[in-house]
Design an enzyme around this catalytic site. Structure first.
Site, short mmCIF file in Angstrom:
data_model
loop_
_atom_site.label_atom_id
_atom_site.label_comp_id
_atom_site.label_asym_id
_atom_site.label_seq_id
_atom_site.Cartn_x
_atom_site.Cartn_y
_atom_site.Cartn_z
N CYS A 94 -9.30 -17.34 -19.07
CA CYS A 94 -8.36 -17.64 -20.14
C CYS A 94 -8.33 -16.57 -21.26
O CYS A 94 -7.77 -15.51 -21.06
CB CYS A 94 -8.64 -19.03 -20.70
SG CYS A 94 -7.25 -19.72 -21.61
N HIS A 194 -10.28 -23.31 -16.42
CA HIS A 194 -11.58 -23.71 -16.99
C HIS A 194 -12.10 -24.84 -16.12
O HIS A 194 -11.58 -25.11 -15.05
CB HIS A 194 -11.41 -24.27 -18.40
CG HIS A 194 -10.90 -23.32 -19.42
ND1 HIS A 194 -11.73 -22.44 -20.09
CD2 HIS A 194 -9.67 -23.12 -19.94
CE1 HIS A 194 -11.02 -21.74 -20.97
NE2 HIS A 194 -9.78 -22.14 -20.90
N1 GLN Z 1 -6.11 -18.41 -27.38
C1 GLN Z 1 -5.60 -18.34 -26.09
C2 GLN Z 1 -4.39 -19.22 -25.82
O1 GLN Z 1 -4.28 -20.29 -26.41
C3 GLN Z 1 -6.71 -18.62 -25.09
C4 GLN Z 1 -7.18 -20.04 -25.05
C5 GLN Z 1 -8.30 -20.30 -24.08
O2 GLN Z 1 -9.13 -19.43 -23.80
N2 GLN Z 1 -8.36 -21.53 -23.60
O3 GLN Z 1 -3.57 -18.83 -25.04
#
Ligand code: GLN
Length: 255
Positions: A94, A194
């Site tokens: 992510c 995740h």
């Molecule tokens: N900040 C990023 C987004 O919202 C990554 C979020 C995350 O790692 N879950 O796209």
């Protein structure tokens, strides 16, 4: 004797939704295979010995944490690129997947510079893309499903030279539009999954271990492990998506 050296980059900053569980899964599976593992956590400002590291893990982080580590990460670009071209294995989830690309532009208009290693960019949208996700991944023949949980505002778009990690069967994936999820470049895998990813998709953990072994020309055969519990977790995640794919997948190869 064969062994695998793992660096966990920024474990205090990039650790969303159980991402640390991926490192635990890698270490535990390696041990079950009889393969010794050395694990080194790396904080901002600390040195990464890329000549030593076989497998680099980077978890997810929200915009705030991404901003905190982006500068530190940028300072590692040259060494990281060299290692990637040689075949170092990376799993980036992510927020850190986004940072491998050109930039991550927040919805508020901030532009967080990426490593510019992969030809991809990320633009945040108003609505977050949240939920369980199921993808079909062609790292294997026949393809296998990968399941996870996604929660991101960023929409990631891959350049023409890059191939996605998977095709979205249910969920949003890279951008909610083109049905792609994640990226594969050499031995680098970036993904929005995740969950943790590896405990529910143990075939991907073994794939990474095998790549890390072959990166250093180490000959070691992984054992066939009992994956009853992992397969149950995988199927439960598929059931949770409650989509029309559910029927199709339950009849498909038992993962
Ligand atoms: N900040 C990023 C987004 O919202 C990554 C979020 C995350 O790692 N879950 O796209």
């Amino acid at each position: 004797m064969a062994a695998i050296n793992i660096c966990h980059l920024y474990p205090e900053h990039l650790n969303l939704y159980g991402d640390r569980g991926n490192v635990l899964a890698l270490c535990r599976r390696a041990r079950w295979h009889g393969l010794p593992v050395n694990l080194v956590p790396v904080q901002p400002g600390e040195r990464v010995d890329f000549a030593w590291c076989d497998l680099l893990f980077m978890g997810g982080g929200q915009d705030y944490e991404q901003k905190l580590v982006a500068g530190d990460l940028k300072g590692r670009r040259r060494e990281m690129l060299e290692a990637i071209e040689q075949g170092m294995v990376i799993l980036a989830i992510c927020g850190s997947y986004q940072l491998l690309g050109q930039y991550y532009a927040t919805f508020q208009g901030d532009r967080i510079p990426g490593l510019e290693i992969l030809d991809l960019y990320t633009q945040a949208g108003r609505r977050r893309m949240i939920g369980n996700i199921v993808t079909r991944c062609s790292l294997w023949d026949p393809p296998r499903t990968l399941v996870g949980f996604e929660n991101h505002a960023g929409r990631t778009f891959l350049g023409p030279s890059l191939r996605p990690l998977g095709e979205v069967l249910s969920g949003h994936g890279n951008n909610g539009e083109d049905k792609t999820e994640g990226v594969v470049y050499k031995n680098v895998i970036g993904t929005y999954l995740h969950g943790s990813l590896l405990p529910k998709n143990p075939w991907l953990a073994d794939f990474l271990l095998e790549k890390a072994l072959s990166y250093r020309n180490q000959h070691f055969t992984l054992r066939a492990l009992d994956e009853t519990v992992e397969a149950q977790a995988h199927r439960a995640a598929i059931r949770l998506t409650k989509t029309r794919w559910q029927k199709l997948l339950s009849g498909a190869r038992k993962n």
